[in-house]
Design a protein around this motif. Structure first.
Motif, PDB file in Angstrom:
ATOM      1  N   SER A 197       1.516  -1.354   3.985  1.00 21.83           N
ATOM      2  CA  SER A 197       2.198  -2.595   3.612  1.00 21.83           C
ATOM      3  C   SER A 197       3.074  -2.474   2.376  1.00 21.83           C
ATOM      4  CB  SER A 197       1.160  -3.703   3.376  1.00 21.83           C
ATOM      5  OG  SER A 197       0.211  -3.310   2.398  1.00 21.83           O
ATOM      6  N   GLY A 198       3.273  -1.270   1.866  1.00 20.91           N
ATOM      7  CA  GLY A 198       4.011  -1.105   0.619  1.00 20.91           C
ATOM      8  C   GLY A 198       5.380  -1.746   0.631  1.00 20.91           C
ATOM      9  N   SER A 199       6.076  -1.661   1.754  1.00 20.01           N
ATOM     10  CA  SER A 199       7.400  -2.278   1.858  1.00 20.01           C
ATOM     11  C   SER A 199       7.460  -3.241   3.039  1.00 20.01           C
ATOM     12  CB  SER A 199       8.491  -1.210   1.998  1.00 20.01           C
ATOM     13  OG  SER A 199       8.286  -0.415   3.162  1.00 20.01           O
ATOM     14  N   GLY A 277      -1.204  -4.303  -0.520  1.00 24.29           N
ATOM     15  CA  GLY A 277      -2.506  -3.678  -0.693  1.00 24.29           C
ATOM     16  C   GLY A 277      -2.481  -2.168  -0.742  1.00 24.29           C
ATOM     17  N   SER A 278      -1.376  -1.558  -0.320  1.00 20.61           N
ATOM     18  CA  SER A 278      -1.346  -0.096  -0.258  1.00 20.61           C
ATOM     19  C   SER A 278       0.089   0.389  -0.173  1.00 20.61           C
ATOM     20  CB  SER A 278      -2.118   0.392   0.981  1.00 20.61           C
ATOM     21  OG  SER A 278      -1.482  -0.079   2.166  1.00 20.61           O
ATOM     22  N   LYS A 279       0.260   1.688  -0.367  1.00 17.12           N
ATOM     23  CA  LYS A 279       1.548   2.300  -0.108  1.00 17.12           C
ATOM     24  C   LYS A 279       1.811   2.277   1.399  1.00 17.12           C
ATOM     25  CE  LYS A 279       1.203   5.544  -4.001  1.00 17.12           C
ATOM     26  NZ  LYS A 279       1.239   6.979  -4.414  1.00 17.12           N
ATOM     27  N   ASP A 280       3.067   2.549   1.767  1.00 14.06           N
ATOM     28  CA  ASP A 280       3.411   2.585   3.190  1.00 14.06           C
ATOM     29  C   ASP A 280       2.592   3.614   3.951  1.00 14.06           C
ATOM     30  OD1 ASP A 280       5.258   0.567   3.072  1.00 14.06           O
ATOM     31  OD2 ASP A 280       6.988   1.891   2.879  1.00 14.06           O
ATOM     32  N   VAL A 281       2.163   4.677   3.264  1.00 14.42           N
ATOM     33  CA  VAL A 281       1.447   5.764   3.933  1.00 14.42           C
ATOM     34  C   VAL A 281      -0.067   5.598   3.863  1.00 14.42           C
ATOM     35  CG1 VAL A 281       3.310   7.401   3.555  1.00 14.42           C
ATOM     36  CG2 VAL A 281       1.504   7.188   1.838  1.00 14.42           C
ATOM     37  N   GLN A 282      -0.552   4.482   3.313  1.00 18.85           N
ATOM     38  CA  GLN A 282      -1.989   4.319   3.102  1.00 18.85           C
ATOM     39  C   GLN A 282      -2.564   3.207   3.980  1.00 18.85           C
ATOM     40  OE1 GLN A 282      -2.077   3.585  -1.189  1.00 18.85           O
ATOM     41  NE2 GLN A 282      -3.011   5.597  -1.491  1.00 18.85           N
ATOM     42  N   THR A 283      -3.896   3.272   4.129  1.00 16.78           N
ATOM     43  CA  THR A 283      -4.634   2.190   4.754  1.00 16.78           C
ATOM     44  C   THR A 283      -5.185   1.253   3.686  1.00 16.78           C
ATOM     45  OG1 THR A 283      -6.618   3.576   4.756  1.00 16.78           O
ATOM     46  CG2 THR A 283      -5.277   3.566   6.759  1.00 16.78           C
ATOM     47  N   SER A 284      -5.579   0.053   4.097  1.00 15.10           N
ATOM     48  CA  SER A 284      -6.162  -0.942   3.196  1.00 15.10           C
ATOM     49  C   SER A 284      -7.556  -1.289   3.689  1.00 15.10           C
ATOM     50  CB  SER A 284      -5.291  -2.211   3.150  1.00 15.10           C
ATOM     51  OG  SER A 284      -4.047  -1.945   2.553  1.00 15.10           O
ATOM     52  N   ALA A 285      -8.470  -1.467   2.746  1.00 16.50           N
ATOM     53  CA  ALA A 285      -9.877  -1.613   3.099  1.00 16.50           C
ATOM     54  C   ALA A 285     -10.257  -3.042   3.467  1.00 16.50           C
ATOM     55  CB  ALA A 285     -10.745  -1.139   1.934  1.00 16.50           C
TER      56      ALA A 285
END
Length: 348
Positions: A197-199, A277-285
């Motif tokens: 969700s970063g961008s 909640g996170s960078k574009d390359v990450q998951t969110s908990a």
């Protein structure tokens, strides 16, 4: 309860009233007033919102009941955010639209059609100094970028409850509906508690915890994203680890070009802020805090502001990360529709 609401709302920082104006010059200074130039010599300007006008909120929480990838905390996130906005910032319940998949009314279900309709409602007739608020808690993903504005070659998406039949909602469309129509001086605060969700709102100015504008670093992002996928600690990544890996194949040679395209096409004279909640390359908990199922980002945002409402943008970004530090690998992000002095007081 009414007296408590009034007291809490008055205690929150405003455009005119905050610790800095009361003589504490160690506190964040108030936001600028009037039209702001992007840089010396440039005619293009943006206008900060005083956040003293009408307040409207759209809150979306999707647990995906009886579907593969069911979540637990997204509806709780919406309930907590609704209470927080009402008690701390004076948002009236009649000026909020709530879409969650535990409601019986078909119009209150977070379907793609209902979400898009509600996005249009949120920004309709917005005027300078209005304060609009958008909150999404649910699954997020990525798909191939088609207009060249993404550093990594992938658009970010959110998953309506009926995404399997209606499809996802892409960041370009969310930007077109909720950002492009806004007049100078309108504030839109958007929070995305979802993976990748970063961008998610396609805002072209991304800021670091040091308060400076971040430039694309695709090799570093690729390595970070790969490690995040392999850890697979989150249940919010509906696509799963295998498909997530595809999103980390970077196009380093086109990164700077994509950044230029984004700034040229997605910059806005309105006052739009996104917390993700996170960078574009990450998951969110999707996790538990205080014995309650919740999204990590939603919990951290509310907790950080409750502990200290008198924070600058930079301080709040760091405070949100501190709330998650040691428990989650995700790195919340701050982005904006225009250049931002992150040392100024965060108002909403």
């Amino acid at each position: 309860m009414q007296q408590e609401l009034i007291t809490n709302w008055i205690d929150m920082p405003t455009y005119q009233s905050n610790d800095w104006t009361r003589g504490n010059h160690a506190a964040p200074p108030p936001p600028p007033s009037g039209a702001q130039s992007f840089a010396p010599g440039l005619d293009y300007k943006w206008v900060p919102s005083k956040c003293t006008g009408r307040r409207k909120a759209l809150l979306i929480g999707i647990n995906y009941f009886s579907q593969r990838g069911q979540l637990r905390g997204c509806i709780n996130d919406v309930k907590n955010m609704k209470t927080f906005l009402h008690e701390r910032y004076g948002y009236a319940t009649e000026d909020m639209v709530i879409l969650t998949d535990d409601q019986q009314n078909p119009m209150s279900q977070p379907t793609k059609a209902n979400i898009l309709r509600a996005m249009h409602w949120l920004v309709k007739d917005a005027r300078p100094d209005d304060s609009l608020f958008f909150h999404y808690s649910g699954h997020g993903g990525q798909q191939k970028d088609t207009d060249g504005d993404e550093d990594d070659g992938y658009d970010e998406t959110i998953y309506p409850v009926d995404f399997r039949t209606a499809g996802m909602i892409v960041d370009d469309e969310m930007h077109r509906i909720m950002v492009t129509p806004l007049q100078p001086g309108v504030r839109l605060t958007a929070i995305f508690d979802s993976c990748h969700s970063g961008s998610a709102l396609d805002l072209p100015y991304l800021y670091s915890t040091k308060g400076v504008l971040k430039e694309p670093n695709l090799a570093k992002e690729a390595a970070s994203g790969l490690l995040g996928a392999l850890s697979a600690y989150s249940k919010k990544d509906l696509a799963g680890v295998a498909s997530s890996l595809g999103g980390f194949i970077k196009k380093a040679t086109t990164g700077s070009q994509a950044d230029a395209v984004a700034k040229r096409t997605k910059t806005s004279p309105a006052d739009v802020i996104q917390w993700s909640g996170s960078k574009d390359v990450q998951t969110s908990a999707d996790t538990f805090e205080g014995g309650e199922a919740t999204g990590a980002m939603s919990y951290a945002f509310i907790s950080a502001l409750k502990k200290n409402p008198q924070q600058s943008y930079q301080e709040l970004l760091n405070s949100i990360r501190v709330e998650l530090e040691g428990k989650y690998a995700q790195k919340p992000q701050l982005s904006c529709s225009h250049p931002l002095d992150t040392r100024t007081l965060y108002v909403m």
